[in-house]
Design an enzyme around this catalytic site. Sequence first.
Site, PDB file in Angstrom:
ATOM      1  N   ASP A  27      41.117  69.350 -12.863  1.00  0.00           N
ATOM      2  CA  ASP A  27      41.255  69.696 -11.450  1.00  0.00           C
ATOM      3  C   ASP A  27      40.487  70.968 -11.105  1.00  0.00           C
ATOM      4  OD1 ASP A  27      42.085  69.370  -8.877  1.00  0.00           O
ATOM      5  OD2 ASP A  27      44.110  70.084  -9.197  1.00  0.00           O
ATOM      6  N   CYS A 253      40.282  70.376  -4.205  1.00  0.00           N
ATOM      7  CA  CYS A 253      40.071  68.939  -4.086  1.00  0.00           C
ATOM      8  C   CYS A 253      38.762  68.724  -3.334  1.00  0.00           C
ATOM      9  CB  CYS A 253      41.222  68.272  -3.340  1.00  0.00           C
ATOM     10  SG  CYS A 253      40.968  66.481  -3.136  1.00  0.00           S
ATOM     11  N   ASN A 262      44.423  76.154  -7.214  1.00  0.00           N
ATOM     12  CA  ASN A 262      45.629  75.665  -7.859  1.00  0.00           C
ATOM     13  C   ASN A 262      46.515  76.843  -8.272  1.00  0.00           C
ATOM     14  OD1 ASN A 262      45.343  72.560  -8.536  1.00  0.00           O
ATOM     15  ND2 ASN A 262      43.329  73.489  -8.734  1.00  0.00           N
TER      16      ASN A 262
END
Length: 327
Positions: A27, A253, A262
């Site tokens: 991610d 994202c 994050n």
Amino acid sequence: MNEATVAPAAHAFLPPRAVVRESGLRDGLQSIARTMPTAQKLEWIRDAHAAGQREIEVGSFVPARLLPQLADTAELLAYAKTLPGLFASVLVPNLRGAELAIAGEADLMMVPLSASHAHSLANLRKTPDEVVAEVARIRAARDAAGSKTLIDGGVGTAFGCTIQGHVAPDEVLRLMQALLDAGADRVSLADTVGYADPAMVRNLFERARRIAGDRLWCGHFHDTRGLGLANVYAALEVGIPRFDACLAGIGGCPHAPGASGNVDTEDLVFMLESMGVGTGIDLPKLLDLRRRVAGWLEGETLQGTVWRAGFPKTFAATSRATAEAAA
């Protein structure tokens, strides 16, 4: 023993232990334009494991033309499988990715589903219900192969979407139940764009636990507006024992504008250990790894505060990690 070095007991309303799954290699790196060399990623996995992390999301089986940053996922997964006690997970967007995860003997494959119809089309070019149907096909392929790889249906944009705006909690829960009915072994909820607040988290996770019970696997939060750790705390109070985080708070994202940051791994581990929730992670070792990763990502925006402020004199996580390792 000196009072300042005694590890605190967990509060009665918090779980005694929690798992911090490192997601920076997937991610985090998918949102950075540069491609980190495979050798550095292998070092990252090795040293995260040495610091006590036992769950790592090593990458994603997506076409290299779409995310060249993650093209070496198969090699990273193969290496992760050689490390004792390491639970290695990968993200798979479709059946083809799942087949690669099964072939690589991943411990878990996470299939992302966006509760936002608009984000689902932008991210996966499928509607949410089409993703549910894909999970059913993945489950059939997994079972036919006799594989032990777990399937985690990750419901993203669970608290809102930068494209669509409001996402109804009832729709989130409908899709979560649909994933379980389709054959997912686990389900998770993600605040993909950083819209959640602690009250929203408590309400949705309480409702989700009534549906999924212990199959509600993980909470995934972003710190876009500074509420990431507060949201983790709200989920902890509901009994959620596992959280995704990225070293140095990297990531976001690619298909959700403004979804930066994050939850920072080091800050999350510090908060948990400070409250008496054991993680088994050696924070000094983790911070040393962060320093090296920051060097590899020089020029990128990094987050986190513990690396800058250091530990308070009352903090005893190092003693806790040492004691847990010896147990």
